[in-house]
Design a protein around this motif. Structure first.
Motif, PDB file in Angstrom:
ATOM      1  N   GLY A 219     -10.920  -4.627   7.489  1.00 43.42           N
ATOM      2  CA  GLY A 219     -11.572  -5.486   6.511  1.00 43.42           C
ATOM      3  C   GLY A 219     -12.135  -4.768   5.302  1.00 43.42           C
ATOM      4  N   VAL A 220     -12.003  -3.445   5.249  1.00 43.96           N
ATOM      5  CA  VAL A 220     -12.501  -2.667   4.110  1.00 43.96           C
ATOM      6  C   VAL A 220     -11.305  -2.249   3.253  1.00 43.96           C
ATOM      7  N   ALA A 221     -11.349  -2.591   1.976  1.00 41.24           N
ATOM      8  CA  ALA A 221     -10.260  -2.246   1.064  1.00 41.24           C
ATOM      9  C   ALA A 221     -10.380  -0.788   0.645  1.00 41.24           C
ATOM     10  N   LEU A 222      -9.292  -0.053   0.834  1.00 36.91           N
ATOM     11  CA  LEU A 222      -9.250   1.355   0.443  1.00 36.91           C
ATOM     12  C   LEU A 222      -8.391   1.494  -0.804  1.00 36.91           C
TER      13      LEU A 222
ATOM     14  N   GLY B 124      -8.820   9.473   3.000  1.00 35.41           N
ATOM     15  CA  GLY B 124     -10.182   9.757   2.558  1.00 35.41           C
ATOM     16  C   GLY B 124     -11.241   8.995   3.327  1.00 35.41           C
ATOM     17  N   VAL B 125     -10.892   8.456   4.498  1.00 37.83           N
ATOM     18  CA  VAL B 125     -11.812   7.662   5.295  1.00 37.83           C
ATOM     19  C   VAL B 125     -12.664   8.544   6.204  1.00 37.83           C
ATOM     20  N   MET B 126     -12.103   9.660   6.652  1.00 38.95           N
ATOM     21  CA  MET B 126     -12.846  10.566   7.516  1.00 38.95           C
ATOM     22  C   MET B 126     -12.456  12.000   7.188  1.00 38.95           C
ATOM     23  N   ASP B 127     -13.223  12.934   7.706  1.00 38.04           N
ATOM     24  CA  ASP B 127     -12.959  14.346   7.473  1.00 38.04           C
ATOM     25  C   ASP B 127     -13.358  15.131   8.710  1.00 38.04           C
ATOM     26  N   TYR B 128     -12.860  16.338   8.797  1.00 35.83           N
ATOM     27  CA  TYR B 128     -13.261  17.230   9.877  1.00 35.83           C
ATOM     28  C   TYR B 128     -14.724  17.638   9.702  1.00 35.83           C
ATOM     29  N   THR B 129     -15.360  17.970  10.809  1.00 35.90           N
ATOM     30  CA  THR B 129     -16.686  18.576  10.740  1.00 35.90           C
ATOM     31  C   THR B 129     -16.520  19.983  10.164  1.00 35.90           C
ATOM     32  N   GLU B 130     -17.603  20.636   9.860  1.00 34.69           N
ATOM     33  CA  GLU B 130     -17.513  22.015   9.352  1.00 34.69           C
ATOM     34  C   GLU B 130     -16.785  22.906  10.350  1.00 34.69           C
ATOM     35  N   LYS B 131     -17.067  22.734  11.648  1.00 36.00           N
ATOM     36  CA  LYS B 131     -16.398  23.530  12.679  1.00 36.00           C
ATOM     37  C   LYS B 131     -14.906  23.203  12.701  1.00 36.00           C
TER      38      LYS B 131
ATOM     39  N   ALA C  86       0.817  -1.218   0.000  1.00 38.80           N
ATOM     40  CA  ALA C  86       0.000   0.000   0.000  1.00 38.80           C
ATOM     41  C   ALA C  86       0.848   1.265   0.000  1.00 38.80           C
ATOM     42  N   PHE C  87       1.998   1.215   0.662  1.00 38.07           N
ATOM     43  CA  PHE C  87       2.883   2.379   0.812  1.00 38.07           C
ATOM     44  C   PHE C  87       4.314   1.943   0.497  1.00 38.07           C
ATOM     45  N   PRO C  88       4.634   1.722  -0.775  1.00 32.65           N
ATOM     46  CA  PRO C  88       5.943   1.142  -1.118  1.00 32.65           C
ATOM     47  C   PRO C  88       7.146   1.996  -0.716  1.00 32.65           C
TER      48      PRO C  88
ATOM     49  N   GLY D  42       5.231   8.276   3.659  1.00 30.16           N
ATOM     50  CA  GLY D  42       4.946   7.321   2.601  1.00 30.16           C
ATOM     51  C   GLY D  42       3.851   7.823   1.685  1.00 30.16           C
ATOM     52  N   THR D  43       3.736   7.186   0.538  1.00 33.67           N
ATOM     53  CA  THR D  43       2.733   7.554  -0.447  1.00 33.67           C
ATOM     54  C   THR D  43       1.785   6.380  -0.644  1.00 33.67           C
ATOM     55  N   HIS D  44       0.479   6.656  -0.563  1.00 34.26           N
ATOM     56  CA  HIS D  44      -0.544   5.614  -0.656  1.00 34.26           C
ATOM     57  C   HIS D  44      -0.804   5.300  -2.133  1.00 34.26           C
ATOM     58  N   THR D  45      -0.031   4.353  -2.681  1.00 31.66           N
ATOM     59  CA  THR D  45      -0.151   4.013  -4.098  1.00 31.66           C
ATOM     60  C   THR D  45      -0.743   2.622  -4.337  1.00 31.66           C
ATOM     61  N   GLY D  46      -0.994   1.892  -3.252  1.00 26.58           N
ATOM     62  CA  GLY D  46      -1.587   0.561  -3.381  1.00 26.58           C
ATOM     63  C   GLY D  46      -2.789   0.423  -2.472  1.00 26.58           C
ATOM     64  N   GLU D  47      -3.549  -0.636  -2.683  1.00 25.64           N
ATOM     65  CA  GLU D  47      -4.738  -0.865  -1.862  1.00 25.64           C
ATOM     66  C   GLU D  47      -4.334  -1.116  -0.411  1.00 25.64           C
ATOM     67  N   TRP D  48      -5.081  -0.527   0.522  1.00 27.77           N
ATOM     68  CA  TRP D  48      -4.840  -0.691   1.952  1.00 27.77           C
ATOM     69  C   TRP D  48      -6.130  -1.161   2.591  1.00 27.77           C
ATOM     70  N   SER D  49      -6.059  -2.198   3.386  1.00 28.49           N
ATOM     71  CA  SER D  49      -7.247  -2.730   4.054  1.00 28.49           C
ATOM     72  C   SER D  49      -7.293  -2.198   5.477  1.00 28.49           C
ATOM     73  N   LEU D  50      -8.426  -1.628   5.823  1.00 26.64           N
ATOM     74  CA  LEU D  50      -8.628  -1.071   7.155  1.00 26.64           C
ATOM     75  C   LEU D  50      -9.886  -1.692   7.736  1.00 26.64           C
TER      76      LEU D  50
END
Length: 153
Positions: free
Chosen positions: A92-95, A134-141, A56-58, A82-90
């Motif tokens: 059980g969910v493939a990202l 890209g799994v989570m983000d800040y709230t508007e606040k 995931a991060f070669p 590192g750079t996320h250039t491959g699939e990463w499982s978090l």
């Protein structure tokens, strides 16, 4: 082993990791290694965690910033990149790859027994890591607050 010998063991392990020398794990990690962070036991599941990370991060690299040893414990703070250039499982969910460059501070605590890593814990800045995946983000606040300090994102 002395505290200095334990620190050297951890340095060898991080160097083996950075050089993708998984074969060295056999001489550095106990066969019944306990990974408290990921809830795993045994060197094979520990080794698989690293192999998955390499895909995931070669270009993942950990630079030791601080290292402290006392008794059978070693604490090490690393700056990881590192750079996320491959699939990463978090969980059980493939990202799928994002192409995002990641940088995070991590603290590892290892217990040493019989000259090998026997048990470990990890503390890191998960929120920044998850945001960049890209799994989570800040709230508007949160976006409003941290817009003033983009280094926090």
């Amino acid at each position: 082993m002395s505290a200095e010998e334990n620190k050297e063991l951890v340095k060898k392990f991080i160097n083996a990791y950075n050089n993708r020398d998984i074969d060295l794990f056999d001489s550095l990690v106990a066969a019944d290694y306990i990974d408290n962070t990921h809830g795993q036991k045994g060197i094979e599941s520990f080794r698989q965690l690293f192999l998955d990370a390499f895909r995931a991060f070669p270009d993942w690299h950990e630079n030791i910033e601080d290292i402290i040893a006392e008794g059978d414990r070693v604490w090490v703070r690393v700056k990881a990149t590192g750079t996320h250039t491959g699939e990463w499982s978090l969980s059980g969910v493939a990202l799928p790859p994002t192409g995002n460059r990641l940088e995070m501070m991590m603290v590892f605590i290892w217990r040493i027994a019989d000259g090998r890593l026997a048990e470990g814990w990890e503390v890191d800045s998960d929120s920044d890591f998850l945001i960049k995946l890209g799994v989570m983000d800040y709230t508007e606040k949160g976006k409003e607050i941290f817009a003033e300090n983009p280094g926090q994102r």
